[in-house]
Design an enzyme around this catalytic site. Structure first.
Site, PDB file in Angstrom:
ATOM      1  N   PRO A 103       2.751  -9.159  32.764  1.00  0.00           N
ATOM      2  CG  PRO A 103       0.824  -9.566  34.032  1.00  0.00           C
ATOM      3  CD  PRO A 103       1.650  -8.455  33.439  1.00  0.00           C
ATOM      4  CE1 TYR A 160     -12.893  11.672  50.143  1.00  0.00           C
ATOM      5  CE2 TYR A 160     -12.164  11.307  47.895  1.00  0.00           C
ATOM      6  CZ  TYR A 160     -12.824  12.086  48.827  1.00  0.00           C
ATOM      7  OH  TYR A 160     -13.410  13.245  48.466  1.00  0.00           O
TER       8      TYR A 160
END
Ligand SMILES: *Cc1c(COP(=O)(O)O)cnc(C)c1O
Length: 617
Positions: free
Chosen positions: A388, A418
């Site tokens: 960016p 997870y």
């Protein structure tokens, strides 16, 4: 219907044209933040009363702050580079978006730390959101992928290679602790599974309750010792962060292979194929191949589509590798190919929309089929770096990495992501999934604001970057058409290095008839000195640019053909092995309309004539 975006309303502007609006918003954000403080338990009494504020030491302390600020302001004015001006055509810098600056300034007052959710409830959510936006810009499925903000492209590249390295070691680790899961696969096959196959295997290890042990037996636990994970292949045009990355990640510089580039400074696919064939013949695995979209020195766009096809072909022969794209510079240019609904357009539609919306005017003739196909192929990569703080027109420090399959972060995380994914308790402890720790929520807010105001498609960033490409092409074509400059009875010609793939133009001057590469290099060095901080504070410069040296050490024999274009003998290249070029990155969106561009070109010519006079007059 929404009004189209007006690029001239987006930046403070070369003459501070948007100052009244910017100032109004600054007043708003200070007032708003001050109220936020006052309204926190309004019944609490102010701690600093009027009597205190009238004390001499209190006033002196404020005065000290005032003086320090004035000193800093003076320093900045004296020594800063005017990125905002179209006279600045040097490094990858330009004015930054008002929206991004305001986002940064407002958020700075709250000082969120995106390392952990607790320190940044607002901006951690924004980071996840901009990660999704950037993944979508790259063509990934936002719900299956992962992305986040880094301090820059350098750290994003480290993280990309970190992912690739840990992934490559997973099948061997699974064989070490759950051999039944890899039954029937020999070591070569385990080192040539595709990313999708490795992640599926990792899922089976999770189901078998062995994932923590697998991670311990992988490279993250045992280190690189005797792992034999193979080579990292990167084009010669690479950013130097790749050399650092193999060092830091323990892969070792001897395992970094630089693939030759062509005359257009794009990766040479035939050379890549030859190198892979050679490695496969010796049963040496390939850890990763890196493609570059917008090389730092030349702005070249590697033919990603051909790397992807090559990998598909090798996979049929049981050879696979991780593919990371370093699109730190060029990534945002993918917005030029997405329609108002963020769909990737076919090539004719791209031309139609660019013409209809005035994204790139008339005779620019920029887009080639290869560049179009390269951007189209980006979502085939396993991960991508995109900054960016380059073509996103956001202030530092904001880079980003996006990965196609979010499960891959389990291989670098220090927190069992997870486990939590299955519950409602989303921890968003970013610090445990990424390379960095404490990090500015303000930088994230700046990116979020930029994306909120400027859509990541042809109607938003497409307009800004389209304008910048148009400026680059006007300049490139002017260089091609330029008659030699006559100074002191001598003739100086200029030749661009290559047709720009995006918006960077490299070029060099040469005195007609001069047979010496050394003399030509001296000439361009002298011009650079005149057009950079080297000749003193740049505030008085007419024109500011950057430079680079294309050396045999980095580029092999590729620059030889360019040297010969000046009528200089190849033997000169063999002797010096270095050609010095001026490098202009066109991030400015202000060089589109003929009047503005013509003034810029006149100014460039005059600056060069003056510089030539100063050094050769
Ligand atoms: C700029 C750049 C980098 C490094 O990014 P930083 O934000 O400066 O750390 C890496 N790769 C390429 C191709 C770049 O142009």
């Amino acid at each position: 219907m929404d009004e189209p975006l007006n690029v001239n309303a987006l930046f403070l502007g070369p003459k501070s044209e948007n100052y009244p609006f910017f100032k109004e918003m600054l007043d708003y954000l200070m007032d708003d933040h001050a109220d936020w403080r006052r309204h926190f338990h309004p019944q609490d009494q102010p701690i600093v009363d009027q009597q205190e504020q009238d004390r001499p030491d209190f006033l002196a302390t404020h005065q000290k702050t005032r003086e320090a600020l004035i000193e800093l302001a003076g320093n900045l004015q004296l020594c800063s580079t005017p990125w905002f001006s179209p006279r600045y055509l040097g490094h990858m810098n330009a004015d930054t978006l008002i929206a991004a600056n305001l986002g940064f300034m407002l958020t700075l007052l709250y000082n969120p730390n995106n390392c952990a959710y607790e320190g940044s409830p607002a901006t951690t959510a924004l980071e996840i959101e901009v990660g999704r936006q950037l993944a979508k810009l790259m063509g990934y499925d936002p719900s299956a992928s992962w992305g986040h903000i880094t301090s820059g492209g350098t750290v994003a590249n480290y993280e990309g290679l970190w992912l690739a390295r840990n992934l490559k070691s997973i099948p061997l680790a699974i064989r070490a602790c759950r051999p039944e899961l890899t039954a029937g696969l020999d070591e070569w096959q385990l080192l040539n599974l595709t990313t999708a196959e490795i992640l599926a295997l990792a899922d089976r290890a999770k189901t078998a309750g062995a994932f923590d042990e697998v991670r311990r037996r992988s490279v993250r636990g045992e280190g690189m010792r005797n792992m034999g994970l193979g080579k990292v292949l990167v084009p010669q045009s690479k950013h130097y962060s790749w050399t650092k990355a193999v060092d830091i990640l323990g892969i070792g510089q001897e395992n970094l292979i630089c693939v030759p580039v062509q005359d257009d400074y794009r990766l040479d696919i035939a050379a890549l194929t030859g190198i892979i064939d050679g490695l496969v013949a010796r049963q040496i695995p390939i850890l990763a191949v890196i493609g570059v979209v917008g090389t730092t020195e030349e702005g070249a766009v590697d033919e990603i589509q051909r790397i992807v096809r090559l990998r598909e072909r090798y996979e049929k022969e049981g050879v696979s590798f991780y593919l990371h794209i370093d699109a730190a510079y060029g990534g945002y240019a993918r917005a030029l190919f997405l329609d108002g609904e963020d769909r990737f357009m076919d090539c004719d539609e791209v031309h139609r929309q660019h013409a209809a919306q005035g994204v790139i005017h008339g005779d620019t003739d920029w887009l080639t089929q290869e560049v179009y196909e390269a951007f189209r192929a980006l979502p085939e990569a396993d991960s991508i770096t995109v900054d960016p703080h380059k073509l996103g027109y956001v202030p530092y420090a904001a880079g980003a990495i996006v990965a196609k399959d979010r499960r891959i972060i389990d291989l670098i995380s220090y927190f069992a992501a997870y486990v939590f994914e299955k519950s409602d308790d989303n921890p968003m402890l970013l610090g445990s999934y990424i390379m960095e720790g404490s990090k500015a929520g303000a930088a994230v807010a700046a990116v979020w604001m930029a994306h909120r105001v400027v859509p990541l498609n042809v109607t938003g960033y497409g307009r800004i970057i389209g304008a910048s490409i148009e400026g680059a092409y006007r300049f490139y074509r002017s260089l091609l058409a330029q008659q030699p400059l006559a100074v002191g009875g001598r003739q100086f010609e200029v030749i661009p290095l290559a047709r720009p793939d995006i918006n960077i133009v490299d070029y060099a001057f040469h005195e007609k008839g001069n047979p010496s590469l050394e003399a030509m290099n001296r000439l361009n060095q002298a011009l650079y000195v005149q057009c950079s901080y080297k000749s003193g504070p740049v505030y008085v410069n007419d024109f500011i640019t950057s430079k680079t040296a294309l050396t045999a050490e980095e580029y092999g024999e590729t620059p030889r053909a360019y040297v010969e274009k000046f009528g200089i003998a190849a033997a000169e290249w063999d002797r010096l092995e270095s050609v010095y070029v001026l490098r202009s990155c066109f991030l400015t969106p202000y060089l589109t309309r003929h009047t503005t561009y013509d003034a810029c070109w006149q100014n460039f010519r005059q600056a060069m004539e003056r510089a030539l006079t100063a050094t050769h007059g």
